[in-house]
Design a protein around this motif. Structure first.
Motif: not given
Length: 127
Positions: A3-9, A18-23, A25-28
């Motif tokens: 599992x690859x993990x990174x923290x939120x933005x 509601x939006x999906x998490x990837x949508x 957070x605005x993070x490259x």
């Protein structure tokens, strides 16, 4: 399973629905780690300051909350449950240098992995 993990933005889409998490957070950084996981046929999750570990397509409302040391006990069980439910054997945590506001995110995830005896690797992302 890895599992690859990174923290939120901090930068988020402020849309009220509601939006999906990837949508949300605005993070490259998040986009790059997600693509890396996909390219390695591994799973991907985001460590949220409010919700703990979440799937990238889990829908979440807008929030503005930073994970603090005092919040770790409230989130640790959910993080461990997430890891166990996905049968995770190895976590690769992608982070900028662990200091300041990023320290509680690292501690939460490392503690959960240590408790469950999950292999943990930290990959530092250069600025």
């Amino acid at each position: 399973m890895t599992l690859h993990i990174t923290y939120c933005s901090k930068d988020k889409d402020r849309t009220r629905k509601n939006l999906s998490a990837v949508d949300r957070y605005n993070s490259d950084r998040i986009d790059k780690v997600k693509k890396l996981a996909e390219n390695n046929e591994a799973q991907f999750a985001i460590l949220s300051g409010k919700y703990g570990l979440i799937d990238p397509y889990e829908e979440i409302p807008f929030y503005d909350e930073l994970l603090r040391e005092k919040d770790i006990p409230q989130l640790i069980t959910g993080v461990k449950n997430f890891l166990e439910s996905k049968n995770i054997e190895r976590v690769i945590y992608h982070t900028k240098e662990v200091k300041g506001e990023r320290r509680p995110y690292f501690k939460l995830l490392k503690n959960a992995c240590d408790t469950l005896e999950i292999e943990f690797e930290k990959k530092v992302i250069e600025d």
